[in-house]
Design a protein around this motif. Structure first.
Motif, PDB file in Angstrom:
ATOM      1  N   MET A 185       0.829  -1.192   0.000  1.00  0.00           N
ATOM      2  CA  MET A 185       0.000   0.000   0.000  1.00  0.00           C
ATOM      3  C   MET A 185       0.870   1.251   0.000  1.00  0.00           C
ATOM      4  SD  MET A 185      -3.305   0.419   2.318  1.00  0.00           S
ATOM      5  CE  MET A 185      -2.546   0.394   3.915  1.00  0.00           C
ATOM      6  N   SER A 186       0.435   2.255  -0.721  1.00  0.00           N
ATOM      7  CA  SER A 186       1.154   3.523  -0.682  1.00  0.00           C
ATOM      8  C   SER A 186       0.708   4.288   0.545  1.00  0.00           C
ATOM      9  CB  SER A 186       0.877   4.330  -1.945  1.00  0.00           C
ATOM     10  OG  SER A 186      -0.460   4.761  -1.945  1.00  0.00           O
ATOM     11  N   VAL A 187       1.561   5.228   0.964  1.00  0.00           N
ATOM     12  CA  VAL A 187       1.237   6.030   2.147  1.00  0.00           C
ATOM     13  C   VAL A 187      -0.055   6.800   1.929  1.00  0.00           C
ATOM     14  CG1 VAL A 187       2.026   7.966   3.530  1.00  0.00           C
ATOM     15  CG2 VAL A 187       3.636   6.195   2.855  1.00  0.00           C
ATOM     16  N   THR A 188      -0.227   7.289   0.688  1.00  0.00           N
ATOM     17  CA  THR A 188      -1.437   8.053   0.392  1.00  0.00           C
ATOM     18  C   THR A 188      -2.680   7.208   0.591  1.00  0.00           C
ATOM     19  OG1 THR A 188      -1.153   7.421  -1.894  1.00  0.00           O
ATOM     20  CG2 THR A 188      -0.317   9.565  -1.257  1.00  0.00           C
ATOM     21  N   MET A 189      -2.617   5.966   0.094  1.00  0.00           N
ATOM     22  CA  MET A 189      -3.757   5.071   0.268  1.00  0.00           C
ATOM     23  C   MET A 189      -4.008   4.834   1.745  1.00  0.00           C
ATOM     24  SD  MET A 189      -2.881   2.401  -2.725  1.00  0.00           S
ATOM     25  CE  MET A 189      -3.726   0.999  -2.018  1.00  0.00           C
ATOM     26  N   GLY A 190      -2.937   4.626   2.488  1.00  0.00           N
ATOM     27  CA  GLY A 190      -3.077   4.381   3.924  1.00  0.00           C
ATOM     28  C   GLY A 190      -3.781   5.540   4.612  1.00  0.00           C
ATOM     29  N   ASN A 191      -3.349   6.746   4.290  1.00  0.00           N
ATOM     30  CA  ASN A 191      -3.963   7.916   4.919  1.00  0.00           C
ATOM     31  C   ASN A 191      -5.432   8.025   4.542  1.00  0.00           C
ATOM     32  OD1 ASN A 191      -1.709   8.760   6.280  1.00  0.00           O
ATOM     33  ND2 ASN A 191      -0.998  10.095   4.640  1.00  0.00           N
ATOM     34  N   ALA A 192      -5.727   7.835   3.253  1.00  0.00           N
ATOM     35  CA  ALA A 192      -7.105   7.970   2.789  1.00  0.00           C
ATOM     36  C   ALA A 192      -7.986   6.901   3.418  1.00  0.00           C
ATOM     37  CB  ALA A 192      -7.151   7.887   1.275  1.00  0.00           C
ATOM     38  N   ILE A 193      -7.464   5.670   3.497  1.00  0.00           N
ATOM     39  CA  ILE A 193      -8.271   4.571   4.033  1.00  0.00           C
ATOM     40  C   ILE A 193      -8.536   4.794   5.517  1.00  0.00           C
ATOM     41  CG2 ILE A 193      -8.168   2.127   4.609  1.00  0.00           C
ATOM     42  CD1 ILE A 193      -6.786   1.749   1.858  1.00  0.00           C
ATOM     43  N   ARG A 194      -7.499   5.295   6.206  1.00  0.00           N
ATOM     44  CA  ARG A 194      -7.695   5.561   7.635  1.00  0.00           C
ATOM     45  C   ARG A 194      -8.831   6.564   7.808  1.00  0.00           C
ATOM     46  NH1 ARG A 194      -2.679   7.627   9.468  1.00  0.00           N
ATOM     47  NH2 ARG A 194      -1.898   5.745   8.465  1.00  0.00           N
ATOM     48  N   GLN A 195      -8.821   7.593   6.990  1.00  0.00           N
ATOM     49  CA  GLN A 195      -9.848   8.622   7.062  1.00  0.00           C
ATOM     50  C   GLN A 195     -11.225   8.023   6.753  1.00  0.00           C
ATOM     51  OE1 GLN A 195      -9.259  11.606   8.022  1.00  0.00           O
ATOM     52  NE2 GLN A 195     -11.206  12.627   7.569  1.00  0.00           N
ATOM     53  N   LEU A 196     -11.260   7.170   5.730  1.00  0.00           N
ATOM     54  CA  LEU A 196     -12.528   6.558   5.319  1.00  0.00           C
ATOM     55  C   LEU A 196     -13.089   5.691   6.435  1.00  0.00           C
ATOM     56  CD1 LEU A 196     -14.608   5.941   3.096  1.00  0.00           C
ATOM     57  CD2 LEU A 196     -13.110   4.116   2.309  1.00  0.00           C
ATOM     58  N   LYS A 197     -12.215   4.904   7.066  1.00  0.00           N
ATOM     59  CA  LYS A 197     -12.687   4.027   8.131  1.00  0.00           C
ATOM     60  C   LYS A 197     -13.222   4.835   9.297  1.00  0.00           C
ATOM     61  CE  LYS A 197     -10.374  -0.304   7.361  1.00  0.00           C
ATOM     62  NZ  LYS A 197      -9.430  -1.316   7.842  1.00  0.00           N
ATOM     63  N   LEU A 198     -12.540   5.968   9.517  1.00  0.00           N
ATOM     64  CA  LEU A 198     -12.998   6.854  10.588  1.00  0.00           C
ATOM     65  C   LEU A 198     -14.403   7.338  10.275  1.00  0.00           C
ATOM     66  CD1 LEU A 198     -11.320   7.928  13.078  1.00  0.00           C
ATOM     67  CD2 LEU A 198     -11.236  10.098  11.836  1.00  0.00           C
ATOM     68  N   GLU A 199     -14.621   7.712   9.018  1.00  0.00           N
ATOM     69  CA  GLU A 199     -15.936   8.199   8.609  1.00  0.00           C
ATOM     70  C   GLU A 199     -16.978   7.100   8.737  1.00  0.00           C
ATOM     71  OE1 GLU A 199     -16.613  11.164   8.038  1.00  0.00           O
ATOM     72  OE2 GLU A 199     -14.769  12.177   7.409  1.00  0.00           O
ATOM     73  N   ILE A 200     -16.592   5.879   8.342  1.00  0.00           N
ATOM     74  CA  ILE A 200     -17.573   4.775   8.391  1.00  0.00           C
ATOM     75  C   ILE A 200     -17.987   4.512   9.825  1.00  0.00           C
ATOM     76  CG2 ILE A 200     -17.851   2.297   8.049  1.00  0.00           C
ATOM     77  CD1 ILE A 200     -16.059   2.596   5.576  1.00  0.00           C
ATOM     78  N   SER A 201     -17.015   4.394  10.699  1.00  0.00           N
ATOM     79  CA  SER A 201     -17.372   4.060  12.080  1.00  0.00           C
ATOM     80  C   SER A 201     -18.126   5.210  12.740  1.00  0.00           C
ATOM     81  CB  SER A 201     -16.118   3.711  12.882  1.00  0.00           C
ATOM     82  OG  SER A 201     -15.239   4.800  12.862  1.00  0.00           O
ATOM     83  N   GLY A 202     -17.957   6.407  12.168  1.00  0.00           N
ATOM     84  CA  GLY A 202     -18.670   7.539  12.753  1.00  0.00           C
ATOM     85  C   GLY A 202     -20.027   7.793  12.118  1.00  0.00           C
ATOM     86  N   SER A 203     -20.396   6.968  11.107  1.00  0.00           N
ATOM     87  CA  SER A 203     -21.658   7.262  10.408  1.00  0.00           C
ATOM     88  C   SER A 203     -22.852   6.895  11.303  1.00  0.00           C
ATOM     89  CB  SER A 203     -21.713   6.507   9.085  1.00  0.00           C
ATOM     90  OG  SER A 203     -21.808   5.132   9.334  1.00  0.00           O
TER      91      SER A 203
END
Lengths: 442, 370
Positions: A185-203
């Motif tokens: 995984m690229s660092v960019t993907m890692g950062n984006a995915i972390r953000q996405l997971k945060l959004e999902i768990s916060g939905s």
């Protein structure tokens, strides 16, 4: 790789899988060593081909597997041999005889990565594109991943007795691990995915499923727009001001941001010329060169070893980045560190164009702790036609290994400034950016 | 000058070599040096001269022609200079042997002027027997007749040195390379190849070869090293910096070593040497003495101001680009003396600042400009 070749690869993988599942019941263990050549066992015609591949297989795949399983019964050796050949490619690379200091570099698994679990077909496709370097570059990979994730989210159905905010993350993890198996995984993907997971768990748990999905997709769109596309535009405008009339700009390999900066500056009427430095294994500079030449920017093309001869003529060096560490070290395409080092020695400013979402927490001290290898051989490296192919060494031999590190780490000492969407900052101040943005943003 | 002094056959030989040099059919510092020495042997053996000045003029004339044909092959000029040095030495020994021996008295001024008298390259046993009669009107050939055997011997010394240069350089290999070291080298250099293979008889070590585009000579190098049983890694030039943190020593070859201690070497050497300096990794240069050149680098930019064929960088397969883009493909890099730690030569190891002394010893000052 052409479509036909890719198709062939897929077929082979399916055949391997079919052989595995067919061998399963006969051998009595679910994990049979395919390359062990269980040919004798496979030959038993009584073994039914009924256990279709696990739920992961698409309906087409299942049908094909059945057909192939039948073929396996008639000619068992061939299937096993195919699987062996597929595994052999991986083995060649993995069985490194050389130094152990190189052994941890992420190794290519182009053949032999088989979808495990409930992997979305779009993810499988993307995985292949990653593995084949069809989608390459930190921004491109991040955007591609997020776009496919939108599709995955839309196609996702929350199972009974579960909530989207809890279950979607586990579903995504399967997709992510498939992508990672194709290429780290690229660092960019890692950062984006972390953000996405945060959004999902916060939905919101009470939101209807479709609304929640739409909201997530909307957030993904926003992320791509704010952190990548708008960020790039801001960087372009800032970096453009660093190019003046009569400047000689040098760039290494190909960065989408740097390309835009140069094109934009040229279209604004600034008169400058560009030196494009390039090197194997990727020779990405050639693509940049053709874009710049098409825009009629005066260009000079050279390979990295010739750098010492031209560095005295350069006014500014612009490079892109894969990621940037909190100590200001830039992790970028192999060769960037050499360019920055030479420029620094000749007092030429080195400007790195990098969006803030590429920041990676933690510090990397050298290019060894984390790196990737470019694929072996001729496929991604165009050697000059003036040199006959036979005179080149393109494969590992006894005592000889070909090693193509994909990245290197430029120390902050050889970087003058980093252009981000929040301004031009010295590399020493990188660590303060996440704090300034609010930590949860990264 | 005075072309009639050497016969047409020799002239043809000189012209042929000049053409080959110009067309780069003879490449590489040792090849060109060997060819030059062979031509010089022919020329001297056929030449007619009655005094030392005529002889020197003949040799210089040949040298000038060859150097003009290919000024970037510095070893051509070096070989000529070396021969001239030997000629004068023989002549001085023969004509006033006693005076020459008395000059062995050491003094600081002499030390600075001539460099340390390390050793007499030529043997002194036969000289005393020679009786030289210059410009003898009765027997004009007598001078040439008496001197020629000695001259042939001197050229043979030069040829022998060229033949054995790799082995002599490699003698110190086992002291410089130790077990389990990681060595980085760039491209293909016969000197470095012999050096590493000779060290491999004593130690197990690993060599990382940067392939050095666009010639990709590193491929040949990697193949021959691995065939000799050395664990070899072939890497693209771009990863030199990435790997440098694990490298113990950078070993490079040279094209020509200059009087200031700098050198011309294959492109990419500067990158490796600079990266080595950035990581405080020692940089060792293997070079035969015949590469010592009494020149100073006047062109710091554009390496040696010598460019190779651009089609190997950007081929005609990229057709539409070829018209619109400049392509730079220099042959050599200029590596500054402060980037080199030691020169390993066939006459021992020398730091860059003492290169000028070796040059003073090998050549006469008046020959610096042929």
């Amino acid at each position: 790789m052409t479509k036909a070749e890719r198709r062939e690869l897929q077929e082979r993988q399916r055949a391997a899988k079919a052989a595995k599942t067919a061998a399963g019941p006969a051998a009595g263990t679910p994990t049979v060593n395919v390359k062990g050549g269980g040919g004798g066992k496979l030959a038993q015609p009584s073994t039914p081909a009924s256990p279709a591949p696990k739920k992961g297989g698409t309906s087409q795949g299942a049908a094909q597997a059945k057909a192939l399983a039948a073929a396996v019964v008639t000619g068992p050796a061939k299937g096993a041999k195919d699987a062996k050949a597929a595994a052999g490619v991986g083995e060649d690379i993995v069985g490194s005889r050389g130094l152990r200091i190189f052994s941890h570099f992420a190794l290519q698994k182009t053949a032999g990565h088989v979808a495990k679990g409930d992997v979305h077909p779009a993810i499988v496709r993307l995985g292949l594109m990653f593995a084949e370097f069809k989608v390459c570059g930190a921004n491109a990979r991040c955007i591609a991943t997020l776009s496919v994730f939108k599709q995955v989210i839309q196609d996702y159905v929350t199972p009974q007795h579960n909530t989207l905010s809890r279950h979607l993350n586990t579903h995504l993890s399967v997709q992510i691990s498939h992508l990672v198996s194709a290429r780290p995984m690229s660092v960019t993907m890692g950062n984006a995915i972390r953000q996405l997971k945060l959004e999902i768990s916060g939905s919101d748990i009470d939101l209807p499923e479709q609304d929640a999905k739409d909201e997530l997709c909307h957030k993904i769109d926003n992320y791509i727009r704010d952190r990548i596309i708008i960020a790039d535009q801001v960087i372009q405008e800032t970096a453009m001001k660093k190019i003046h009339d009569g400047d000689v700009v040098l760039t290494y390999a190909r960065s989408s941001v740097v390309e835009q900066v140069l094109l934009e500056a040229w279209s604004e009427g600034t008169q400058f010329s560009v030196y494009v430095v390039d090197s194997r294994p990727m020779l990405e500079g050639k693509r940049l060169l053709s874009v710049l030449a098409a825009a009629s920017i005066p260009c000079t093309y050279l390979l990295l070893p010739a750098l010492g001869s031209v560095i005295t003529e350069i006014s500014t060096v612009f490079v892109g980045a894969h990621s940037i560490h909190s100590n200001g070290a830039v992790y970028s395409r192999a060769g960037t560190a050499l360019v920055a080092m030479m420029a620094k020695q000749h007092s030429v400013p080195v400007v790195v164009c990098c969006e803030t979402y590429k920041f990676s927490e933690g510090v990397q001290l050298d290019s060894f702790t984390k790196n990737e290898l470019a694929p072996l051989g001729d496929r991604f490296s165009s050697f000059p036609l003036t040199r006959p192919r036979e005179s080149l060494t393109l494969q590992n031999r006894p005592n000889l290994e070909i090693l193509n590190p994909l990245y290197d780490l430029t120390p902050p000492s050889s970087i003058t400034a980093v252009v981000t969407e929040v301004g031009v900052i010295p590399p020493d101040s990188i660590s303060s950016i996440p704090l300034a943005l609010g930590r949860q943003m990264i | 000058m005075a072309p009639e002094l050497y016969n047409p056959a020799s002239q043809r030989l000189v012209e042929a070599l000049a053409a080959k040099l110009r067309r780069r059919q003879v490449l590489g510092s040792r090849e060109t040096a060997l060819e030059t020495a062979l031509v010089l042997r022919q020329v001297v053996s056929k030449a007619r001269f009655t005094n030392i000045h005529q002889l020197v003029e003949i040799i210089r004339d040949v040298g000038r022609k060859l150097v003009e044909a290919q000024p970037k092959e510095h070893t051509v000029g070096n070989t000529v200079r070396k021969l001239l040095h030997h000629v004068r030495e023989e002549y001085n020994n023969a004509s006033k042997g006693t005076v020459a021996s008395s000059s062995n008295v050491f003094s600081i001024s002499k030390f600075v002027l001539q460099g340390q008298p390390r050793k007499q390259v030529t043997t002194q046993k036969t000289e005393s027997a020679l009786v030289l009669r210059e410009d003898d009107p009765d027997d004009p050939d007598s001078f040439a007749r008496t001197l020629k055997p000695v001259l042939m011997e001197a050229i043979q010394v030069i040829l022998d040195e060229l033949e054995t240069v790799y082995e002599n350089i490699a003698r110190s290999a086992k002291d410089h390379i130790h077990s389990d070291e990681i060595i980085l080298t760039v491209g293909k250099s016969h000197t470095v190849e012999t050096y590493l293979i000779s060290a491999a008889h004593y130690h197990n070590f690993t060599v990382i070869v940067a392939e050095s585009g666009p010639t990709y000579g590193g491929h040949d190098m990697a193949r021959s090293l691995s065939a000799a049983g050395i664990s070899t890694f072939l890497v693209p030039d771009s990863s030199i910096y990435a790997l440098m943190s694990r490298v113990n020593k950078v070993i490079l070859g040279a094209h020509a070593v200059l009087a200031n201690g700098g050198m011309y070497a294959i492109t990419g050497s500067l990158l490796a040497a600079t990266a080595g300096r950035a990581h405080s990794t020692p940089v060792v240069v293997c070079a035969g003495q015949f590469k010592l050149t009494p020149l100073w680098n006047l062109y710091h930019e554009y390496g040696a101001l010598d460019f190779a064929d651009p089609s190997s960088v950007l081929g005609f397969e990229d057709g539409d680009l070829v018209d619109t883009v400049d392509v730079v493909n220099p042959y050599y890099d200029y590596v500054r003396p402060d980037l080199v730690d030691v020169y390993v030569t066939n006459d021992g190891d020398h730091p860059p600042p003492s290169i000028y002394r070796l040059i003073k010893e090998s050549y006469d000052d008046e020959d610096n400009e042929l």
